[in-house]
Design an enzyme around this catalytic site. Structure first.
Site, PDB file in Angstrom:
ATOM      1  CB  SER A   1      13.709  -4.615  -0.184  1.00  0.00           C
ATOM      2  OG  SER A   1      13.004  -3.556  -0.789  1.00  0.00           O
ATOM      3  CG  HIS A   2       9.874  -4.964  -2.947  1.00  0.00           C
ATOM      4  ND1 HIS A   2      10.442  -4.192  -1.954  1.00  0.00           N
ATOM      5  CD2 HIS A   2       8.709  -5.420  -2.430  1.00  0.00           C
ATOM      6  CE1 HIS A   2       9.635  -4.159  -0.902  1.00  0.00           C
ATOM      7  NE2 HIS A   2       8.590  -4.898  -1.160  1.00  0.00           N
TER       8      HIS A   2
ATOM      9  CG  PHE B   1       5.375 -10.227  -4.262  1.00  0.00           C
ATOM     10  CD1 PHE B   1       6.587  -9.810  -4.773  1.00  0.00           C
ATOM     11  CD2 PHE B   1       4.547 -11.000  -5.061  1.00  0.00           C
ATOM     12  CE1 PHE B   1       6.972 -10.165  -6.059  1.00  0.00           C
ATOM     13  CE2 PHE B   1       4.926 -11.362  -6.343  1.00  0.00           C
ATOM     14  CZ  PHE B   1       6.149 -10.940  -6.843  1.00  0.00           C
TER      15      PHE B   1
ATOM     16  CD  GLU C   1      15.958  -2.222   2.780  1.00  0.00           C
ATOM     17  OE1 GLU C   1      17.010  -2.535   3.367  1.00  0.00           O
ATOM     18  OE2 GLU C   1      15.901  -2.009   1.553  1.00  0.00           O
TER      19      GLU C   1
ATOM     20  CB  SER D   1      12.700   7.846  -8.734  1.00  0.00           C
ATOM     21  OG  SER D   1      11.651   7.237  -8.011  1.00  0.00           O
TER      22      SER D   1
HETATM   23  P1  NDP Z   1      13.101   3.943   0.537  1.00  0.00           P
HETATM   24  O1  NDP Z   1      13.147   4.583   1.857  1.00  0.00           O
HETATM   25  O2  NDP Z   1      14.248   3.133   0.094  1.00  0.00           O
HETATM   26  O3  NDP Z   1      12.836   5.021  -0.595  1.00  0.00           O
HETATM   27  C1  NDP Z   1      11.692   5.825  -0.567  1.00  0.00           C
HETATM   28  C2  NDP Z   1      11.675   6.820  -1.689  1.00  0.00           C
HETATM   29  O4  NDP Z   1      12.464   7.931  -1.285  1.00  0.00           O
HETATM   30  C3  NDP Z   1      12.236   6.348  -3.012  1.00  0.00           C
HETATM   31  O5  NDP Z   1      11.456   6.888  -4.040  1.00  0.00           O
HETATM   32  C4  NDP Z   1      13.650   6.901  -2.991  1.00  0.00           C
HETATM   33  O6  NDP Z   1      14.219   7.112  -4.277  1.00  0.00           O
HETATM   34  C5  NDP Z   1      13.458   8.209  -2.268  1.00  0.00           C
HETATM   35  N1  NDP Z   1      14.652   8.680  -1.586  1.00  0.00           N
HETATM   36  C6  NDP Z   1      15.486   7.983  -0.774  1.00  0.00           C
HETATM   37  N2  NDP Z   1      16.467   8.772  -0.322  1.00  0.00           N
HETATM   38  C7  NDP Z   1      16.256  10.000  -0.858  1.00  0.00           C
HETATM   39  C8  NDP Z   1      16.918  11.247  -0.766  1.00  0.00           C
HETATM   40  N3  NDP Z   1      18.023  11.414  -0.041  1.00  0.00           N
HETATM   41  N4  NDP Z   1      16.414  12.298  -1.451  1.00  0.00           N
HETATM   42  C9  NDP Z   1      15.303  12.162  -2.209  1.00  0.00           C
HETATM   43  N5  NDP Z   1      14.630  11.005  -2.334  1.00  0.00           N
HETATM   44  C10 NDP Z   1      15.089   9.937  -1.664  1.00  0.00           C
HETATM   45  O7  NDP Z   1      11.749   3.058   0.427  1.00  0.00           O
HETATM   46  P2  NDP Z   1      11.144   2.006   1.454  1.00  0.00           P
HETATM   47  O8  NDP Z   1      12.218   1.175   2.052  1.00  0.00           O
HETATM   48  O9  NDP Z   1      10.203   2.681   2.350  1.00  0.00           O
HETATM   49  O10 NDP Z   1      10.291   1.101   0.428  1.00  0.00           O
HETATM   50  C11 NDP Z   1      10.986   0.289  -0.518  1.00  0.00           C
HETATM   51  C12 NDP Z   1      10.004  -0.379  -1.443  1.00  0.00           C
HETATM   52  O11 NDP Z   1       9.219  -1.325  -0.738  1.00  0.00           O
HETATM   53  C13 NDP Z   1       9.009   0.532  -2.140  1.00  0.00           C
HETATM   54  O12 NDP Z   1       9.198   0.334  -3.528  1.00  0.00           O
HETATM   55  C14 NDP Z   1       7.633   0.038  -1.711  1.00  0.00           C
HETATM   56  O13 NDP Z   1       6.635   0.060  -2.705  1.00  0.00           O
HETATM   57  C15 NDP Z   1       7.946  -1.393  -1.333  1.00  0.00           C
HETATM   58  N6  NDP Z   1       6.968  -1.901  -0.366  1.00  0.00           N
HETATM   59  C16 NDP Z   1       5.996  -2.747  -0.818  1.00  0.00           C
HETATM   60  C17 NDP Z   1       5.050  -3.227   0.064  1.00  0.00           C
HETATM   61  C18 NDP Z   1       3.941  -4.108  -0.397  1.00  0.00           C
HETATM   62  O14 NDP Z   1       3.120  -4.504   0.419  1.00  0.00           O
HETATM   63  N7  NDP Z   1       3.811  -4.436  -1.651  1.00  0.00           N
HETATM   64  C19 NDP Z   1       5.074  -2.874   1.481  1.00  0.00           C
HETATM   65  C20 NDP Z   1       6.117  -1.948   1.820  1.00  0.00           C
HETATM   66  C21 NDP Z   1       7.040  -1.498   0.923  1.00  0.00           C
HETATM   67  P3  NDP Z   1      15.469   6.169  -4.792  1.00  0.00           P
HETATM   68  O15 NDP Z   1      14.860   4.799  -5.019  1.00  0.00           O
HETATM   69  O16 NDP Z   1      15.951   6.827  -6.020  1.00  0.00           O
HETATM   70  O17 NDP Z   1      16.490   6.160  -3.680  1.00  0.00           O
HETATM   71  O1  PYC Z   2       8.601  -4.939   2.244  1.00  0.00           O
HETATM   72  O2  PYC Z   2       7.120  -4.456   3.781  1.00  0.00           O
HETATM   73  C1  PYC Z   2       7.448  -5.030   2.741  1.00  0.00           C
HETATM   74  C2  PYC Z   2       6.457  -5.830   2.024  1.00  0.00           C
HETATM   75  C3  PYC Z   2       5.339  -6.385   2.545  1.00  0.00           C
HETATM   76  C4  PYC Z   2       4.720  -7.031   1.498  1.00  0.00           C
HETATM   77  C5  PYC Z   2       5.473  -6.851   0.399  1.00  0.00           C
HETATM   78  N1  PYC Z   2       6.537  -6.087   0.732  1.00  0.00           N
END
Ligand code: NDP
Ligand code: PYC
Length: 339
Positions: free
Chosen positions: A47-48, A122, A189, A308
């Site tokens: 997703s990123h 982003f 996502e 992670s």
């Molecule tokens: P996820 O729900 O995919 O993962 C969240 C965290 O939980 C990760 O560190 C993941 O580790 C961990 N995790 C997942 N499953 C388990 C489990 N069963 N047990 C333990 N730990 C677990 O993340 P999101 O979809 O919420 O976010 C994805 C990315 O989007 C992030 O990197 C975030 O920074 C980015 N984002 C950026 C934005 C922006 O504005 N720049 C806005 C929103 C999101 P692992 O990766 O090892 O599975």
């Molecule tokens: O995945 O929600 C997101 C997001 C917003 C801006 C960058 N990533």
């Protein structure tokens, strides 16, 4: 079966960097963006990863980010707060510029913050929190986004997907890192589900009338929901306060007003806090790093996995074998390079 191509990490970096240079980004912007996007692909964080290139280029074309910006560091000598003005460019080069001073300040004072203003952001936050743990420090990173998430009980998007990351350094092994959107899922996502023609899981979103939906199109037009109900809603609000209002930068509704669309990368600020575990634990019994290992062992011993670990396993595989891309992804890179 989907046809895939394996690219060494360096080769993927060169391609992504070349796309950004060709689009008119200066070396400091192009290099930092390519590093974070390739890290996303390397760690299987689709997703990123390269999916974000087109959004970044659209934002450049729309004139909402400065492709030739050079970030400026304000050392703010003697203070625990170090500032970098991104100059209207992307957050990533501003972060790279500020993190050595942040680390030096946190080691000296026990705690320090890096404020990044006037940036387009982003990317995932884990590359940034890992840069802090690589310095032997614990870190917290957060930023707003644009208003796409309804506060719990509300029917209007007022919060961003506001990512929140934490890292704890560990000796001789990968750090403890979590990094997540404060919405049920990252907006990326939802977009990936839309592209794949897949329905969303229930509980992710509401449509424009405030009714629950599993249709990604309706979700994109309506609002996403916070994770954990009122708890995620409150954490998302805290991020608006600390990494928006407190640092004198835009909140998610203000970002959306400024951009007028969610098809461009959001423009706001970012807050990074670095802490020295040794400084906090000084004078108390036990080594904080050793005590943390006991906790981690107990968590894993109870059958859970540390956050992670999936990402670090993917990184290990990519470093050994290269990054696997589909034919469509290779085509996307070729097309963007030819543009
Ligand atoms: P996820 O729900 O995919 O993962 C969240 C965290 O939980 C990760 O560190 C993941 O580790 C961990 N995790 C997942 N499953 C388990 C489990 N069963 N047990 C333990 N730990 C677990 O993340 P999101 O979809 O919420 O976010 C994805 C990315 O989007 C992030 O990197 C975030 O920074 C980015 N984002 C950026 C934005 C922006 O504005 N720049 C806005 C929103 C999101 P692992 O990766 O090892 O599975
Ligand atoms: O995945 O929600 C997101 C997001 C917003 C801006 C960058 N990533």
């Amino acid at each position: 079966m989907t046809q895939t191509t394996i690219l060494p990490i360096d080769a993927l970096f060169s391609r992504v960097e070349a796309i950004f240079l060709k689009a008119g980004l200066n070396a400091v912007q192009a290099g930092a963006l390519a590093r974070v996007i390739v890290a996303g692909e390397r760690d299987a964080c689709k997703s990123h990863g390269i999916y974000r290139i087109e959004g970044a280029l659209r934002t450049v074309k729309a004139g909402k980010v400065k492709p030739d910006a050079v970030p400026v560091l304000d050392r703010n000598e003697g203070s625990a707060i170090v500032k970098v003005n991104a100059g209207g460019g992307f957050a990533n080069p501003a972060f790279e510029l500020g993190v050595p001073e942040l680390a030096a300040r946190a080691r000296k004072l026990g705690i320090a913050a890096l404020v990044i203003n006037d940036c387009t952001h982003f990317s995932a936050l884990w590359p940034e929190v890992e840069a802090v743990t690589n310095e032997g420090l614990a870190g917290l990173v957060m930023c707003p986004s644009y208003a796409t998430v309804a506060p719990t009980g509300g029917n209007k998007p007022l919060l961003g997907t506001n990512p929140f990351a934490f890292g704890w350094p560990r000796k001789d092994t990968s750090p403890y890192v979590f990094d997540f959107a404060t919405s049920v899922a990252a907006r990326g996502e939802i977009e990936l589900h839309r592209r794949a023609g897949k329905q969303l899981p229930e509980g992710w979103a509401i449509d424009a009338d405030g009714n629950p939906t599993t249709d990604p199109e309706a979700a994109l037009a309506g609002a996403m929901l916070p994770f954990g109900g009122h708890k995620g809603s409150a954490i998302g609000t805290m991020i608006e306060l600390l990494a928006g209002i407190m640092i004198g930068d835009l909140t998610s509704p203000e970002v959306l007003d400024y951009l007028g669309t969610t098809t461009l990368a959001p423009f706001h600020g970012e807050l990074i806090i670095a802490m020295s575990p040794e400084a906090f634990a000084k004078g108390r019994p036990g080594d904080p790093f050793a005590r943390a290992e006991v906790l981690f062992e107990a968590i894993v011993g109870a059958g859970a996995r540390l956050p992670s670990q999936r990402r670090f396993a993917a990184r290990k595989k990519s470093e050994a074998e290269g990054v696997s891309l589909t034919a469509a992804e290779i085509e996307q890179l070729d097309r963007l390079l030819d543009k």
